[in-house]
Design a protein around this motif. Structure first.
Motif, mmCIF file in Angstrom:
data_model
loop_
_atom_site.group_PDB
_atom_site.id
_atom_site.type_symbol
_atom_site.label_atom_id
_atom_site.label_comp_id
_atom_site.label_asym_id
_atom_site.label_seq_id
_atom_site.Cartn_x
_atom_site.Cartn_y
_atom_site.Cartn_z
ATOM 1 N N GLN A 138 0.818 -1.210 0.000
ATOM 2 C CA GLN A 138 0.000 0.000 0.000
ATOM 3 C C GLN A 138 0.849 1.255 0.000
ATOM 4 O O GLN A 138 0.496 2.266 -0.630
ATOM 5 C CB GLN A 138 -0.934 -0.008 1.216
ATOM 6 N N VAL A 139 1.991 1.230 0.684
ATOM 7 C CA VAL A 139 2.847 2.412 0.750
ATOM 8 C C VAL A 139 3.350 2.793 -0.638
ATOM 9 O O VAL A 139 3.564 3.979 -0.931
ATOM 10 C CB VAL A 139 4.035 2.172 1.718
ATOM 11 N N ILE A 140 3.540 1.813 -1.527
ATOM 12 C CA ILE A 140 3.964 2.102 -2.902
ATOM 13 C C ILE A 140 2.784 2.610 -3.722
ATOM 14 O O ILE A 140 2.908 3.568 -4.496
ATOM 15 C CB ILE A 140 4.592 0.851 -3.548
ATOM 16 N N LEU A 141 1.617 1.986 -3.558
ATOM 17 C CA LEU A 141 0.439 2.410 -4.303
ATOM 18 C C LEU A 141 0.068 3.862 -4.007
ATOM 19 O O LEU A 141 -0.458 4.570 -4.872
ATOM 20 C CB LEU A 141 -0.744 1.504 -3.967
ATOM 21 N N GLU A 142 0.344 4.311 -2.788
ATOM 22 C CA GLU A 142 -0.049 5.662 -2.379
ATOM 23 C C GLU A 142 0.978 6.724 -2.725
ATOM 24 O O GLU A 142 0.725 7.917 -2.516
ATOM 25 C CB GLU A 142 -0.308 5.674 -0.864
ATOM 26 N N GLU A 143 2.142 6.313 -3.250
ATOM 27 C CA GLU A 143 3.200 7.269 -3.609
ATOM 28 C C GLU A 143 3.494 7.163 -5.100
ATOM 29 O O GLU A 143 4.171 6.225 -5.549
ATOM 30 C CB GLU A 143 4.470 6.981 -2.800
ATOM 31 N N PRO A 144 2.998 8.103 -5.917
ATOM 32 C CA PRO A 144 3.189 8.015 -7.375
ATOM 33 C C PRO A 144 4.646 7.890 -7.800
ATOM 34 O O PRO A 144 4.951 7.159 -8.754
ATOM 35 C CB PRO A 144 2.575 9.328 -7.884
ATOM 36 N N GLU A 145 5.562 8.572 -7.110
ATOM 37 C CA GLU A 145 6.968 8.494 -7.503
ATOM 38 C C GLU A 145 7.537 7.099 -7.236
ATOM 39 O O GLU A 145 8.288 6.551 -8.057
ATOM 40 C CB GLU A 145 7.784 9.553 -6.761
ATOM 41 N N LEU A 146 7.194 6.525 -6.090
ATOM 42 C CA LEU A 146 7.632 5.165 -5.790
ATOM 43 C C LEU A 146 7.043 4.171 -6.789
ATOM 44 O O LEU A 146 7.723 3.250 -7.258
ATOM 45 C CB LEU A 146 7.222 4.771 -4.368
ATOM 46 N N LEU A 147 5.781 4.367 -7.114
ATOM 47 C CA LEU A 147 5.110 3.460 -8.038
ATOM 48 C C LEU A 147 5.759 3.525 -9.418
ATOM 49 O O LEU A 147 5.948 2.495 -10.078
ATOM 50 C CB LEU A 147 3.630 3.823 -8.123
ATOM 51 N N ALA A 148 6.130 4.728 -9.845
ATOM 52 C CA ALA A 148 6.777 4.888 -11.149
ATOM 53 C C ALA A 148 8.133 4.187 -11.193
ATOM 54 O O ALA A 148 8.548 3.681 -12.241
ATOM 55 C CB ALA A 148 6.934 6.377 -11.468
ATOM 56 N N LEU A 149 8.828 4.142 -10.062
ATOM 57 C CA LEU A 149 10.110 3.441 -9.997
ATOM 58 C C LEU A 149 9.916 1.925 -9.938
ATOM 59 O O LEU A 149 10.718 1.163 -10.481
ATOM 60 C CB LEU A 149 10.895 3.893 -8.764
ATOM 61 N N PHE A 150 8.842 1.502 -9.284
ATOM 62 C CA PHE A 150 8.615 0.087 -9.020
ATOM 63 C C PHE A 150 8.050 -0.662 -10.221
ATOM 64 O O PHE A 150 8.415 -1.812 -10.486
ATOM 65 C CB PHE A 150 7.662 -0.027 -7.825
ATOM 66 N N LEU A 151 7.159 -0.024 -10.981
ATOM 67 C CA LEU A 151 6.426 -0.719 -12.029
ATOM 68 C C LEU A 151 7.304 -1.318 -13.135
ATOM 69 O O LEU A 151 7.070 -2.452 -13.561
ATOM 70 C CB LEU A 151 5.366 0.205 -12.645
ATOM 71 N N PRO A 152 8.317 -0.607 -13.645
ATOM 72 C CA PRO A 152 9.131 -1.218 -14.712
ATOM 73 C C PRO A 152 9.802 -2.520 -14.283
ATOM 74 O O PRO A 152 9.874 -3.474 -15.076
ATOM 75 C CB PRO A 152 10.168 -0.132 -15.032
ATOM 76 N N THR A 153 10.263 -2.579 -13.042
ATOM 77 C CA THR A 153 10.889 -3.809 -12.552
ATOM 78 C C THR A 153 9.854 -4.915 -12.393
ATOM 79 O O THR A 153 10.100 -6.071 -12.771
ATOM 80 C CB THR A 153 11.591 -3.553 -11.213
#
Length: 252
Positions: free
Chosen positions: A152-167
């Motif tokens: 949830q902490v990643i889903l709620e932070e757009p910048e974290l999500l943008a870093l996480f999704l490609p991997t």
């Protein structure tokens, strides 16, 4: 082991058994840190550090199985430890299996034990459509519906999500594009671990693993879903210790 590919949470110089661990899609070496102190003293845990996450987040992740397992085999080097095991969860189970086969092709020492966790057998057909090519929002929705695996902490932070999704998408491409090649069974023992509420651990999905290793197969099911590992750490660590040390006693 190549240091850039390995994390050793707790160093145990007297350990006589090495346990190499591979994470689920989107996961990192840190998921195995709690297990390092729960395992028996004779076991040294080493978690693989994969590109695209944690300390290697600036490196492009692999999106196909063949180059990933080739790089992992290079990292282990020409002389694997005298006694070692591979443990992989979900995507990591498939990678661990293919890594063992790559080591065999190179004529390297094979693991005494291969532990595959939370992953259907690779010869089982999948009816679900591939996800890695979906637009981001559709991909996220499908991932959460199937696994609930994005914190949830990643889903709620757009910048974290943008870093996480490609991997995460690259990891899904690794196993969604994988095709099982015909090879003889691995001459080692195999143990399957899974969660009681995880469809990928159901007998009809996972029993096919036993035909892929000729050294015998065992099965352990723990309470919980796909990420039972985080809910059952002491029990899982105890099971790993029992399986590895029994195998070590048999070997020597």
């Amino acid at each position: 082991m190549n240091g850039s590919w390995s994390s050793v949470p707790v160093r145990r110089p007297a350990a006589d058994y090495q346990l190499f661990c591979l994470p689920h899609a989107g996961g990192g070496a840190s998921m195995f840190v709690p297990f390092a102190t729960l395992l028996p003293e004779r076991i040294q845990l080493q978690a693989f550090l994969l590109p695209g996450r944690e300390s290697r987040f600036r490196e492009p992740p692999h999106d196909r199985m063949e180059p990933l397992v080739a790089a992992l085999a290079d990292a282990i080097g020409p002389t694997p430890p005298p006694r070692y095991a591979l443990f992989g969860h979900s995507m990591g189970a498939l990678v661990a299996f293919e890594l063992a086969r790559e080591l065999r092709r190179r004529g390297r020492r094979l693991p005494d034990l291969l532990i595959v966790s939370g992953r259907r057998a690779p010869d089982r057909l999948v009816e679900n459509r591939p996800l890695h090519g979906l637009p981001d929002q559709a991909f996220i929705a499908e991932i959460q519906a199937r696994y609930g695996g994005i914190p949830q902490v990643i889903l709620e932070e757009p910048e974290l999500l943008a870093l996480f999704l490609p991997t995460l998408k690259a990891d899904f491409a690794v196993f969604e594009t994988h095709r099982l090649a015909e090879e003889p069974p691995l001459p080692c023992r195999l143990a399957f671990y899974g969660g009681s509420e995880d469809p990928q651990s159901a007998p009809e999905a996972s029993n096919g693993w036993s035909a892929l290793a000729s050294g015998g197969a065992s099965r352990r099911i723990f309470p919980g879903g796909h990420f039972y590992l985080t809910e059952q750490r002491p029990a899982v660590a105890r099971a790993i210790g029992e399986d590895l040390l029994v195998d070590a006693f048999q070997a020597g």
